[in-house]
Design a protein around this motif. Structure first.
Motif, PDB file in Angstrom:
ATOM      1  N   ALA A  68       0.825  -1.202   0.000  1.00  0.00           N
ATOM      2  CA  ALA A  68       0.000   0.000   0.000  1.00  0.00           C
ATOM      3  C   ALA A  68       0.864   1.258   0.000  1.00  0.00           C
ATOM      4  O   ALA A  68       0.581   2.215  -0.740  1.00  0.00           O
ATOM      5  CB  ALA A  68      -0.930  -0.009   1.209  1.00  0.00           C
ATOM      6  N   GLN A  95      -7.678   1.507  -2.890  1.00  0.00           N
ATOM      7  CA  GLN A  95      -7.414   0.308  -2.100  1.00  0.00           C
ATOM      8  C   GLN A  95      -6.210   0.500  -1.179  1.00  0.00           C
ATOM      9  O   GLN A  95      -6.206   0.034  -0.036  1.00  0.00           O
ATOM     10  CB  GLN A  95      -7.177  -0.884  -3.025  1.00  0.00           C
ATOM     11  CG  GLN A  95      -8.411  -1.337  -3.781  1.00  0.00           C
ATOM     12  CD  GLN A  95      -8.135  -2.567  -4.637  1.00  0.00           C
ATOM     13  OE1 GLN A  95      -7.215  -3.339  -4.360  1.00  0.00           O
ATOM     14  NE2 GLN A  95      -8.923  -2.739  -5.680  1.00  0.00           N
ATOM     15  N   ARG A  99      -6.268   0.239   2.877  1.00  0.00           N
ATOM     16  CA  ARG A  99      -5.390  -0.683   3.601  1.00  0.00           C
ATOM     17  C   ARG A  99      -4.546   0.059   4.628  1.00  0.00           C
ATOM     18  O   ARG A  99      -4.384  -0.396   5.769  1.00  0.00           O
ATOM     19  CB  ARG A  99      -4.492  -1.435   2.618  1.00  0.00           C
ATOM     20  CG  ARG A  99      -3.555  -2.433   3.273  1.00  0.00           C
ATOM     21  CD  ARG A  99      -2.818  -3.263   2.266  1.00  0.00           C
ATOM     22  NE  ARG A  99      -3.712  -4.161   1.532  1.00  0.00           N
ATOM     23  CZ  ARG A  99      -3.308  -5.001   0.579  1.00  0.00           C
ATOM     24  NH1 ARG A  99      -2.024  -5.064   0.263  1.00  0.00           N
ATOM     25  NH2 ARG A  99      -4.171  -5.783  -0.038  1.00  0.00           N
TER      26      ARG A  99
END
Length: 205
Positions: A68, A95, A99
C-alpha cells in the motif's frame, strides 16, 4: 541525515547488486532483522519491536502494508515515474488508502502531553492494546500517514538510475538520484548511449 520510517519500509525492496531486485521481507529472518534495525524509530513501542518474534502472519501484514505504501508513493511522485520494481502491478490508490488507514486504525491511541518542569513539552501516544504485532503494524502505518500528509512528500522521488528501484527524499535542488553511486551509474549509462549513437553514425536510407 533524516530517516523516515515509511521510506525505510518502501526500501525493503531494493536493487540486489547483480541486476535484480531483493526483498528484505521475503523471509521471517529478514523481516525480524529489519524490525530490529528500525526499533529505534518506531516511537513508544521501540522496546516491543526490538524483542518481537516475527511469524508468518506478521510478515504478511507488513508486506501488505508495504504494498500500500509503495502504491501511494508512486501516486505521490506523479507526474514523475514510479519505481520500476512494481510499476506494472501497483494496487489502485483507493485500495492502498483503505489498507493503510485500516492498519493505522487497528490500534486506538490517545495523545498525551508531557511537560516536565523546566523542560520542553512533548506528545506521546498511549494505547491499551497488548498485542505487539498489531501495535507494530499500526505504528508503521501511522508513520506512512505522517510522511504522506507532511511537507516532505513534495520532495519524494523514484530514483531513475539504471537498475535502482528506490524511492528517496530530494534534499537539494539538483539532486536526481538516491545516492552518489546511482548518479555515477546514470552518468556512465548516458555516456555510453551518446558514444554508441555517435559510433553508429547516421542511419542509411
Amino acid at each position: 541525515m533524516e530517516r523516515y520510517l515509511a521510506l525505510e519500509l518502501a526500501s525493503t525492496i531494493r536493487h540486489d547488486g547483480d541486476g535484480g531486485v531483493a526483498d528484505d521481507l521475503a523471509t521471517l529472518q529478514g523481516t525480524a532483522r529489519w524490525i530490529r534495525e528500525q526499533a529505534g524509530d518506531i516511537g513508544d513501542i521501540g522496546d516491543i519491536a526490538d524483542g518481537l518474534t516475527a511469524d508468518e502472519s506478521l510478515r504478511s501484514e507488513v508486506v501488505a502494508l508495504r504494498q500500500a505504501v509503495r502504491a501511494l508513493f508512486a501516486h505521490a511522485v506523479r507526474p514523475g515515474p514510479p519505481s520500476p520494481a512494481d510499476a506494472h502491478r501497483l494496487m489502485p490508490v483507493d485500495q492502498a488508502l483503505a489498507r493503510l488507514n485500516a492498519a493505522a486504525g487497528g490500534e486506538p491511541v490517545t495523545p498525551r502531553l508531557d511537560w516536565p518542569s523546566g523542560g520542553v513539552p512533548a506528545t506521546r501516544l498511549l494505547s491499551a492494546e497488548k498485542d505487539p504485532r498489531l501495535r507494530l503494524v499500526a505504528a508503521l502505518a501511522r508513520a506512512a500517514i505522517d510522511f504522506l500528509a507532511g511537507p516532505r512528500r513534495e520532495d519524494l522521488r523514484a530514483c531513475t538510475a539504471p537498475r535502482c528501484v528506490r524511492y528517496f527524499v530530494k534534499r537539494h535542488g539538483r539532486q536526481e538520484w538516491c545516492k552518489p553511486s546511482c548518479g555515477n551509474r546514470a552518468r556512465a549509462a548516458r555516456h555510453y548511449r551518446r558514444h554508441s549513437a555517435a559510433d553508429a553514425g547516421p542511419s542509411q536510407p
